[in-house]
Motif scaffolding. Structure first.
Motif, PDB file in Angstrom:
ATOM      1  N   ASP A   1      47.019  19.274 -44.881  1.00  0.00           N
ATOM      2  CA  ASP A   1      48.267  19.353 -45.625  1.00  0.00           C
ATOM      3  C   ASP A   1      48.115  18.667 -46.976  1.00  0.00           C
ATOM      4  O   ASP A   1      47.944  17.461 -47.060  1.00  0.00           O
ATOM      5  N   GLU A   2      48.140  19.443 -48.042  1.00  0.00           N
ATOM      6  CA  GLU A   2      47.992  18.867 -49.380  1.00  0.00           C
ATOM      7  C   GLU A   2      49.203  18.051 -49.799  1.00  0.00           C
ATOM      8  O   GLU A   2      49.185  17.385 -50.820  1.00  0.00           O
ATOM      9  N   GLY A   3      50.244  18.141 -48.987  1.00  0.00           N
ATOM     10  CA  GLY A   3      51.458  17.390 -49.297  1.00  0.00           C
ATOM     11  C   GLY A   3      51.407  15.954 -48.828  1.00  0.00           C
ATOM     12  O   GLY A   3      52.332  15.180 -49.076  1.00  0.00           O
ATOM     13  N   VAL A   4      50.323  15.600 -48.131  1.00  0.00           N
ATOM     14  CA  VAL A   4      50.151  14.213 -47.704  1.00  0.00           C
ATOM     15  C   VAL A   4      48.786  13.727 -48.166  1.00  0.00           C
ATOM     16  O   VAL A   4      47.775  14.392 -47.950  1.00  0.00           O
ATOM     17  N   PHE A   5      48.764  12.594 -48.797  1.00  0.00           N
ATOM     18  CA  PHE A   5      47.498  12.018 -49.226  1.00  0.00           C
ATOM     19  C   PHE A   5      47.441  10.591 -48.717  1.00  0.00           C
ATOM     20  O   PHE A   5      48.346   9.800 -48.980  1.00  0.00           O
ATOM     21  N   ILE A   6      46.393  10.254 -47.952  1.00  0.00           N
ATOM     22  CA  ILE A   6      46.303   8.897 -47.407  1.00  0.00           C
ATOM     23  C   ILE A   6      45.068   8.198 -47.934  1.00  0.00           C
ATOM     24  O   ILE A   6      43.968   8.760 -47.920  1.00  0.00           O
ATOM     25  N   ARG A   7      45.249   7.002 -48.403  1.00  0.00           N
ATOM     26  CA  ARG A   7      44.127   6.233 -48.920  1.00  0.00           C
ATOM     27  C   ARG A   7      44.131   4.849 -48.288  1.00  0.00           C
ATOM     28  O   ARG A   7      45.158   4.173 -48.282  1.00  0.00           O
ATOM     29  N   SER A   8      42.996   4.460 -47.746  1.00  0.00           N
ATOM     30  CA  SER A   8      42.889   3.139 -47.139  1.00  0.00           C
ATOM     31  C   SER A   8      42.152   2.194 -48.061  1.00  0.00           C
ATOM     32  O   SER A   8      41.150   2.563 -48.653  1.00  0.00           O
ATOM     33  N   MET A   9      42.644   0.992 -48.155  1.00  0.00           N
ATOM     34  CA  MET A   9      41.946  -0.004 -48.951  1.00  0.00           C
ATOM     35  C   MET A   9      41.642  -1.199 -48.081  1.00  0.00           C
ATOM     36  O   MET A   9      42.539  -1.810 -47.523  1.00  0.00           O
ATOM     37  N   GLY A  10      40.371  -1.487 -47.966  1.00  0.00           N
ATOM     38  CA  GLY A  10      39.981  -2.656 -47.174  1.00  0.00           C
ATOM     39  C   GLY A  10      39.682  -3.811 -48.091  1.00  0.00           C
ATOM     40  O   GLY A  10      40.418  -4.090 -49.021  1.00  0.00           O
ATOM     41  N   THR A  11      38.567  -4.443 -47.809  1.00  0.00           N
ATOM     42  CA  THR A  11      38.196  -5.619 -48.581  1.00  0.00           C
ATOM     43  C   THR A  11      37.701  -5.258 -49.968  1.00  0.00           C
ATOM     44  O   THR A  11      37.613  -6.100 -50.827  1.00  0.00           O
ATOM     45  N   ARG A  12      37.421  -3.996 -50.140  1.00  0.00           N
ATOM     46  CA  ARG A  12      36.783  -3.523 -51.349  1.00  0.00           C
ATOM     47  C   ARG A  12      37.587  -3.775 -52.618  1.00  0.00           C
ATOM     48  O   ARG A  12      37.043  -4.102 -53.661  1.00  0.00           O
ATOM     49  N   GLY A  13      38.893  -3.635 -52.490  1.00  0.00           N
ATOM     50  CA  GLY A  13      39.725  -3.793 -53.673  1.00  0.00           C
ATOM     51  C   GLY A  13      39.797  -5.215 -54.197  1.00  0.00           C
ATOM     52  O   GLY A  13      40.334  -5.454 -55.260  1.00  0.00           O
ATOM     53  N   ARG A  14      39.263  -6.134 -53.444  1.00  0.00           N
ATOM     54  CA  ARG A  14      39.468  -7.537 -53.777  1.00  0.00           C
ATOM     55  C   ARG A  14      38.821  -7.995 -55.072  1.00  0.00           C
ATOM     56  O   ARG A  14      39.263  -8.951 -55.664  1.00  0.00           O
TER      57      ARG A  14
ATOM     58  N   VAL B   1      42.675  13.330 -57.538  1.00  0.00           N
ATOM     59  CA  VAL B   1      43.476  12.140 -57.230  1.00  0.00           C
ATOM     60  C   VAL B   1      42.596  11.082 -56.568  1.00  0.00           C
ATOM     61  O   VAL B   1      42.589   9.917 -56.951  1.00  0.00           O
ATOM     62  N   SER B   2      41.816  11.548 -55.602  1.00  0.00           N
ATOM     63  CA  SER B   2      40.956  10.642 -54.862  1.00  0.00           C
ATOM     64  C   SER B   2      39.933   9.967 -55.785  1.00  0.00           C
ATOM     65  O   SER B   2      39.694   8.759 -55.705  1.00  0.00           O
ATOM     66  N   ARG B   3      39.349  10.752 -56.674  1.00  0.00           N
ATOM     67  CA  ARG B   3      38.347  10.173 -57.587  1.00  0.00           C
ATOM     68  C   ARG B   3      38.983   9.211 -58.578  1.00  0.00           C
ATOM     69  O   ARG B   3      38.403   8.171 -58.905  1.00  0.00           O
ATOM     70  N   LEU B   4      40.159   9.546 -59.036  1.00  0.00           N
ATOM     71  CA  LEU B   4      40.843   8.648 -59.977  1.00  0.00           C
ATOM     72  C   LEU B   4      41.181   7.315 -59.323  1.00  0.00           C
ATOM     73  O   LEU B   4      41.037   6.257 -59.922  1.00  0.00           O
ATOM     74  N   ILE B   5      41.615   7.386 -58.072  1.00  0.00           N
ATOM     75  CA  ILE B   5      41.932   6.135 -57.374  1.00  0.00           C
ATOM     76  C   ILE B   5      40.680   5.266 -57.278  1.00  0.00           C
ATOM     77  O   ILE B   5      40.718   4.066 -57.509  1.00  0.00           O
ATOM     78  N   SER B   6      39.547   5.896 -56.974  1.00  0.00           N
ATOM     79  CA  SER B   6      38.302   5.121 -56.890  1.00  0.00           C
ATOM     80  C   SER B   6      37.961   4.466 -58.223  1.00  0.00           C
ATOM     81  O   SER B   6      37.554   3.306 -58.271  1.00  0.00           O
ATOM     82  N   ILE B   7      38.122   5.217 -59.286  1.00  0.00           N
ATOM     83  CA  ILE B   7      37.819   4.670 -60.618  1.00  0.00           C
ATOM     84  C   ILE B   7      38.693   3.453 -60.915  1.00  0.00           C
ATOM     85  O   ILE B   7      38.231   2.410 -61.362  1.00  0.00           O
ATOM     86  N   VAL B   8      39.980   3.589 -60.604  1.00  0.00           N
ATOM     87  CA  VAL B   8      40.915   2.505 -60.883  1.00  0.00           C
ATOM     88  C   VAL B   8      40.667   1.321 -59.939  1.00  0.00           C
ATOM     89  O   VAL B   8      40.640   0.163 -60.357  1.00  0.00           O
ATOM     90  N   GLU B   9      40.445   1.637 -58.682  1.00  0.00           N
ATOM     91  CA  GLU B   9      40.247   0.605 -57.670  1.00  0.00           C
ATOM     92  C   GLU B   9      38.997  -0.224 -57.947  1.00  0.00           C
ATOM     93  O   GLU B   9      39.002  -1.448 -57.815  1.00  0.00           O
ATOM     94  N   ASP B  10      37.937   0.448 -58.320  1.00  0.00           N
ATOM     95  CA  ASP B  10      36.670  -0.264 -58.547  1.00  0.00           C
ATOM     96  C   ASP B  10      36.516  -0.746 -59.975  1.00  0.00           C
ATOM     97  O   ASP B  10      35.475  -1.289 -60.332  1.00  0.00           O
ATOM     98  N   ARG B  11      37.555  -0.527 -60.783  1.00  0.00           N
ATOM     99  CA  ARG B  11      37.463  -0.957 -62.176  1.00  0.00           C
ATOM    100  C   ARG B  11      36.220  -0.400 -62.835  1.00  0.00           C
ATOM    101  O   ARG B  11      35.489  -1.121 -63.509  1.00  0.00           O
ATOM    102  N   ARG B  12      35.967   0.887 -62.597  1.00  0.00           N
ATOM    103  CA  ARG B  12      34.770   1.463 -63.194  1.00  0.00           C
ATOM    104  C   ARG B  12      34.937   1.597 -64.694  1.00  0.00           C
ATOM    105  O   ARG B  12      36.044   1.585 -65.197  1.00  0.00           O
ATOM    106  N   GLU B  13      33.795   1.763 -65.334  1.00  0.00           N
ATOM    107  CA  GLU B  13      33.763   1.990 -66.779  1.00  0.00           C
ATOM    108  C   GLU B  13      34.825   3.025 -67.155  1.00  0.00           C
ATOM    109  O   GLU B  13      34.873   4.106 -66.598  1.00  0.00           O
ATOM    110  N   GLY B  14      35.653   2.679 -68.071  1.00  0.00           N
ATOM    111  CA  GLY B  14      36.627   3.647 -68.565  1.00  0.00           C
ATOM    112  C   GLY B  14      37.934   3.689 -67.791  1.00  0.00           C
ATOM    113  O   GLY B  14      38.771   4.544 -68.038  1.00  0.00           O
ATOM    114  N   PHE B  15      38.127   2.754 -66.858  1.00  0.00           N
ATOM    115  CA  PHE B  15      39.344   2.862 -66.051  1.00  0.00           C
ATOM    116  C   PHE B  15      40.609   2.572 -66.873  1.00  0.00           C
ATOM    117  O   PHE B  15      41.677   3.104 -66.588  1.00  0.00           O
TER     118      PHE B  15
END
Ligand SMILES: Nc1nc2c(ncn2[C@@H]2O[C@H](COP(=O)(O)OP(=O)(O)O)[C@@H](O)[C@H]2O)c(=O)[nH]1
Ligand SMILES: [Mg+2]
Length: 333
Positions: free
Chosen positions: A106-119, A18-32
């Protein structure tokens, strides 16, 4: 790991995937785009709740307590904390990090922070991507924490099925909510820091503002808003996020709001999100073409000169440029 493998793991609730997929989508990496296309059919099940309010109003504390509340009821929670004012690129504020650690086991909680990076690709589309990944991964509730500092929170909150507006006493004479467009987005109002003086006054002010903007109370009040807002009277609840007091009631109010929306109301909101999102992606693609393609930049320069020399008018030039961008886009597929 191949993208498809990553997607299957994320769909099976593997938090590292999940974490890696979010990074791919967030950074618009190749193949997102491929990632997005394969997760999207699995989205639409989570209750997406936006939590917004001024800096320091206790949003992170509150979201943390909400997550605990949902966990106690056996539900899984994804959190996307969006703070464009965060000085750490893509990182969380220290307080947020500490709070996250509590849920780390707890695998039932997933927290992701987005700062300036997503811009880079637009913060709201990046947030939207993270929300969709969490939704597809099967989190029952997705909470989006956004700072109420301007237009951005209105945009991001519009991704949500339910919007919680947090206010606090003591932030100045006049209430912060009565900024144009902010009052309208709240489905549940929370006055946090009820241990501080002045809470009742804030509650009264919100009530007044709601009365003013209620259908019939204001000539244009109901015109631009969805039908559900005509019957839903947003509750105003007092909390003390630090101790968790009152948070259970907010969770209940969110469930009541979702129920109130029902199938049709939810569809209306999601339609609105879909429209806004598509327009945003189209305009991003146009801007990206202008920025990144040498042929488009050259043509833009050539046309600018022609406009300045009165050889072509700006509207005709814009259409020429638009056609060039579109033809290359469709050739690329
Ligand atoms: N007195 C009081 N302080 C609170 C309450 N909730 C949060 N805080 C404090 O307010 C500060 C800002 O909280 P935080 O959650 O980081 O706010 P955010 O910027 O909106 O995310 C922190 O020091 C919290 O401990 C509350 O109910 N009462
Ligand atoms: Mg915060």
């Amino acid at each position: 790991m191949a993208v498809q493998e990553l997607v299957s793991r994320a769909l099976a609730h593997d938090v590292r995937a999940v974490s890696r997929l979010i990074s791919i989508v967030e950074d618009r990496r190749e193949g997102f785009e491929e990632v997005y296309a394969s997760i999207y059919p699995h989205t639409g099940k989570a209750h997406v709740i936006g939590v917004t309010g001024p800096p320091g109003s206790g949003k992170s504390t509150f979201v943390d307590k909400m997550a605990l509340e949902y966990r106690a009821a056996g539900r899984t929670v994804g959190v996307v904390a969006v703070d464009p004012t965060s000085p750490f690129s893509g990182g969380a504020l220290l307080g947020d990090r500490l709070r996250m650690q509590r849920h780390a086991l707890d695998e039932g909680v997933f927290i992701r922070s987005m700062g300036t990076r997503g811009r880079l690709g637009g913060l709201s589309t990046a947030t939207s991507g993270a929300v969709d990944v969490l939704d597809a991964a099967g989190f029952d509730v997705v909470l989006i924490e956004t700072v109420g500092v301007g237009q951005s929170e209105v945009e991001i909150a519009s991704l949500a099925d339910t919007v919680i507006l947090i206010q606090v006493p003591g932030l100045g004479d006049d209430i912060q909510v009565i900024k144009a467009g902010i009052m309208e987005i709240g489905d549940v109002f929370v006055v946090n820091k009820k241990d501080r003086p002045g809470v009742e006054r804030v509650v009264a002010e919100i009530k007044m503002a709601l009365d003013l903007s209620a259908p019939g109370g204001h000539p244009e009040g109901g015109a631009d808003r969805d039908a559900d807002r005509r019957q839903w009277r947003p509750p105003i609840l007092m909390t003390m996020a630090e101790s968790g007091e009152g948070v259970a009631e907010v969770v209940e109010a969110c469930a009541a709001h979702l129920e109130h929306l029902g199938g049709a109301g939810l569809m209306e909101r999601r339609l609105r999100r879909a429209r806004a999102e598509t327009m945003e992606i189209v305009s991003q693609r146009i801007w990206r073409g202008l920025r990144e393609r040498p042929d488009a930049r050259q043509e833009a320069e050539r046309l600018a000169a022609a406009i300045a020399e009165r050889r072509i008018d700006p509207y005709s030039a814009a259409i020429d440029l638009y056609k060039l961008l579109i033809s290359a886009e469709s050739a690329r597929g």
